[in-house]
Scaffold this motif. Structure first.
Motif, PDB file in Angstrom:
ATOM      1  N   GLY A 116       0.793  -1.226   0.000  1.00  0.00           N
ATOM      2  CA  GLY A 116       0.000   0.000   0.000  1.00  0.00           C
ATOM      3  C   GLY A 116       0.820   1.268   0.000  1.00  0.00           C
ATOM      4  O   GLY A 116       0.255   2.372   0.075  1.00  0.00           O
ATOM      5  N   PHE A 117       2.160   1.158  -0.097  1.00  0.00           N
ATOM      6  CA  PHE A 117       3.035   2.328  -0.053  1.00  0.00           C
ATOM      7  C   PHE A 117       3.799   2.449  -1.372  1.00  0.00           C
ATOM      8  O   PHE A 117       4.139   1.446  -2.008  1.00  0.00           O
ATOM      9  N   HIS A 118       4.087   3.724  -1.740  1.00  0.00           N
ATOM     10  CA  HIS A 118       4.976   3.966  -2.872  1.00  0.00           C
ATOM     11  C   HIS A 118       6.416   3.796  -2.415  1.00  0.00           C
ATOM     12  O   HIS A 118       6.758   4.036  -1.246  1.00  0.00           O
ATOM     13  N   GLU A 119       7.276   3.390  -3.344  1.00  0.00           N
ATOM     14  CA  GLU A 119       8.693   3.240  -3.029  1.00  0.00           C
ATOM     15  C   GLU A 119       9.483   4.385  -3.670  1.00  0.00           C
ATOM     16  O   GLU A 119       9.154   4.849  -4.768  1.00  0.00           O
ATOM     17  N   ALA A 120      10.504   4.808  -2.945  1.00  0.00           N
ATOM     18  CA  ALA A 120      11.389   5.859  -3.463  1.00  0.00           C
ATOM     19  C   ALA A 120      12.765   5.655  -2.854  1.00  0.00           C
ATOM     20  O   ALA A 120      12.939   4.891  -1.897  1.00  0.00           O
ATOM     21  N   GLU A 121      13.740   6.389  -3.417  1.00  0.00           N
ATOM     22  CA  GLU A 121      15.103   6.273  -2.911  1.00  0.00           C
ATOM     23  C   GLU A 121      15.317   7.271  -1.783  1.00  0.00           C
ATOM     24  O   GLU A 121      14.997   8.452  -1.914  1.00  0.00           O
ATOM     25  N   GLY A 122      15.829   6.794  -0.651  1.00  0.00           N
ATOM     26  CA  GLY A 122      16.059   7.641   0.503  1.00  0.00           C
ATOM     27  C   GLY A 122      17.369   8.395   0.412  1.00  0.00           C
ATOM     28  O   GLY A 122      18.145   8.226  -0.540  1.00  0.00           O
ATOM     29  N   PRO A 123      17.665   9.212   1.394  1.00  0.00           N
ATOM     30  CA  PRO A 123      18.891  10.031   1.362  1.00  0.00           C
ATOM     31  C   PRO A 123      20.167   9.199   1.418  1.00  0.00           C
ATOM     32  O   PRO A 123      21.214   9.652   0.963  1.00  0.00           O
ATOM     33  N   ASP A 124      20.103   8.003   1.989  1.00  0.00           N
ATOM     34  CA  ASP A 124      21.287   7.144   2.068  1.00  0.00           C
ATOM     35  C   ASP A 124      21.302   6.098   0.954  1.00  0.00           C
ATOM     36  O   ASP A 124      22.101   5.164   0.975  1.00  0.00           O
ATOM     37  N   GLY A 125      20.420   6.238  -0.022  1.00  0.00           N
ATOM     38  CA  GLY A 125      20.356   5.284  -1.126  1.00  0.00           C
ATOM     39  C   GLY A 125      19.463   4.096  -0.847  1.00  0.00           C
ATOM     40  O   GLY A 125      19.157   3.320  -1.755  1.00  0.00           O
ATOM     41  N   ALA A 126      19.035   3.900   0.406  1.00  0.00           N
ATOM     42  CA  ALA A 126      18.147   2.792   0.739  1.00  0.00           C
ATOM     43  C   ALA A 126      16.718   3.145   0.339  1.00  0.00           C
ATOM     44  O   ALA A 126      16.356   4.319   0.185  1.00  0.00           O
ATOM     45  N   THR A 127      15.895   2.126   0.189  1.00  0.00           N
ATOM     46  CA  THR A 127      14.511   2.340  -0.231  1.00  0.00           C
ATOM     47  C   THR A 127      13.673   2.792   0.952  1.00  0.00           C
ATOM     48  O   THR A 127      13.806   2.269   2.067  1.00  0.00           O
ATOM     49  N   ILE A 128      12.829   3.792   0.690  1.00  0.00           N
ATOM     50  CA  ILE A 128      11.876   4.233   1.703  1.00  0.00           C
ATOM     51  C   ILE A 128      10.465   4.049   1.156  1.00  0.00           C
ATOM     52  O   ILE A 128      10.246   4.027  -0.058  1.00  0.00           O
TER      53      ILE A 128
END
Length: 463
Positions: A116-128
């Motif tokens: 139910g959540f969208h995925e994006a790249e976080g500030p450290d390169g990990a997925t958020i």
């Protein structure tokens, strides 16, 4: 495909347990995943509402009165993130320090959802994992629309799922082992009446009982009743066969006797031929009566040493007069499941044959070899040529005219052995004469061999 009921029950239980546990794993896994996703969604919704409530319009632009107190928003890549993006073109977004210089846009979000959540790249390169919520503040011309992005670490959610799945796996594995043990125990207990039924049938076959007891589960009782009816019918058929055999024996004796007297008046050459034919008819009738009797007697557990001892005792007066010695080497534990009269007749014919041809020694031994009990009788007589062995087992054939007999002894013993699934084998004995090996199927659960004993049951052999 195996015919074992125990294997089929175990295989069915294994498949059923595996399917049930897989279904439980699937359902519980998805329930917890949905529950965890709801918890994160509620947390992100609360953050979005809190941020929306703290927004104000100053100089025509959005400003945040105060930031959320969660320290993870203040730490770069802290695991919790928020961003407020005004809908006005050129307006700069407001975002948490944890995003550092990363900016979330609708374009940067994945189209596919993860729980139910969208995925994006976080500030450290990990997925958020990101939630998107459109809101507005103010009224009339001063109304400002904006989009609030809230996010958290995907690794955090997957770690929570992993921490849940590990103990769930152990619990389901333990449950599976327990259910398998219960299924095995159920099969063992459920098939126990069939084991008892098998033992009772074996007792009937061995002559230790006449019928099967009626106690037992209601599902097995109809089978028990049918078997008992079959046994009763068999007993009736046996008695009828015995009666008919007896009637036939008496019916043949008188005509054959009369014919024997009538041929006395014939010329000598024709008289001898007629007497031979009458004797042949008598022999064949006796043989057929013997064959009819074999196999209809009730089976019993018969001791080879006991019968051998009795037969040797009966024949000893004859052998003592000829200077013939006996050596009996038979384990007292050796038994066969056969009618004692049949065994005595088969062994008696073999021993009688040895007595007629032996010069000074007769060896009698028995041992379990594979799935058979083999009784060996050897003598030091003249023996016979190997090419004559097959002829010696035929009815009415005597190879040695000097010791002529009816020619039925070994043939009768061979037929008795075949009636019980065995056979007779002729060979040269270690003493130089003929060795007759009588092979009969070994009973199940035969006791191991012990010290050899003689015909009187002593551990020292006669010689």
């Amino acid at each position: 495909m195996t015919k074992s009921l125990r294997f089929r029950l175990a295989a069915g239980a294994l498949v059923a347990i595996a399917v049930a546990l897989a279904l439980v794993w699937f359902v519980l896994g998805h329930l917890f995943e949905d529950y965890l996703a709801d918890q994160y969604a509620n947390e992100m919704a609360a953050v979005s509402d809190a941020l929306g409530a703290r927004l104000a319009i100053e100089n025509g632009a959005l400003s945040l009165v105060s930031e959320p107190s969660d320290p993870r928003f203040q730490t770069p890549a802290g695991g919790r993130y928020w961003q407020i993006t005004p809908d006005d073109p050129g307006a700069s977004p407001l975002r948490s320090r944890s995003l550092w210089d990363e900016e979330l846009t609708k374009v940067s979000l994945s189209k596919d959802l993860y729980c139910g959540f969208h995925e994006a790249e976080g500030p450290d390169g990990a997925t958020i994992l990101v939630t998107v919520k459109a809101m507005s503040v103010g009224e009339g011309d001063a109304r400002k629309s904006f989009t609030i992005y809230t996010a958290f670490s995907k690794d955090e959610m997957e770690s929570s799922l992993s921490n849940y799945h590990r103990p769930l796996q152990l619990m389901l594995a333990a449950t599976g082992l327990l259910l398998l043990a219960a299924a095995f125990l159920q099969g063992l207990i459920g098939l126990k009446p069939l084991v008892r039924l098998r033992n009772e049938v074996a007792n009937i076959r061995a002559g230790r009982s006449a019928h099967i007891g009626s106690e037992g589960p209601s599902e097995v009782r109809p089978l028990v009743n049918e078997i008992n009816l079959l046994l009763a019918e068999r007993e009736t058929a046996v008695e009828r066969a015995r009666s008919r055999a007896s009637d036939l024996a008496h019916g043949l004796k008188t005509p054959l006797t009369v014919l024997s007297h009538l041929v006395e008046s014939l010329p000598e050459d024709k008289r001898d031929t007629a007497l031979q034919q009458i004797e042949l008819v008598r022999q064949r009738a006796d043989r057929q009566l013997q064959a009819a009797r074999m196999g209809v007697e009730r089976m019993a557990t018969t001791s080879l040493l006991g019968i051998s001892g009795k037969l040797v005792s009966v024949l000893s007066p004859v052998t003592d007069g000829k200077g013939i010695g006996w050596k009996v080497d038979i384990d007292p534990a050796l038994t066969i499941e056969a009618d004692p009269a049949d065994v005595a007749e088969a062994m008696g014919n073999i021993l009688d044959n040895a007595v007629r041809f032996a010069r000074s020694r007769i060896d009698v031994s028995a041992a379990k070899e594979g799935e058979a009990i083999i009784l060996r009788v050897g003598d030091d007589g003249p023996g016979a040529a190997p090419e004559n062995y097959a002829m010696m087992l035929k009815r009415g054939v005597s190879v040695d005219d000097a010791h002529a007999g009816s020619g039925l002894g070994l043939a009768i013993s061979g037929d008795i052995a075949e009636a019980y699934g065995g056979k007779i084998v002729l060979s040269r004995s270690d003493l130089g004469g003929l060795e007759v090996a009588l092979a009969l199927p070994a009973p199940k659960n035969l006791a191991p061999a012990t010290e050899a004993q003689d015909s009187a049951g002593r551990p020292v052999a006669l010689s």
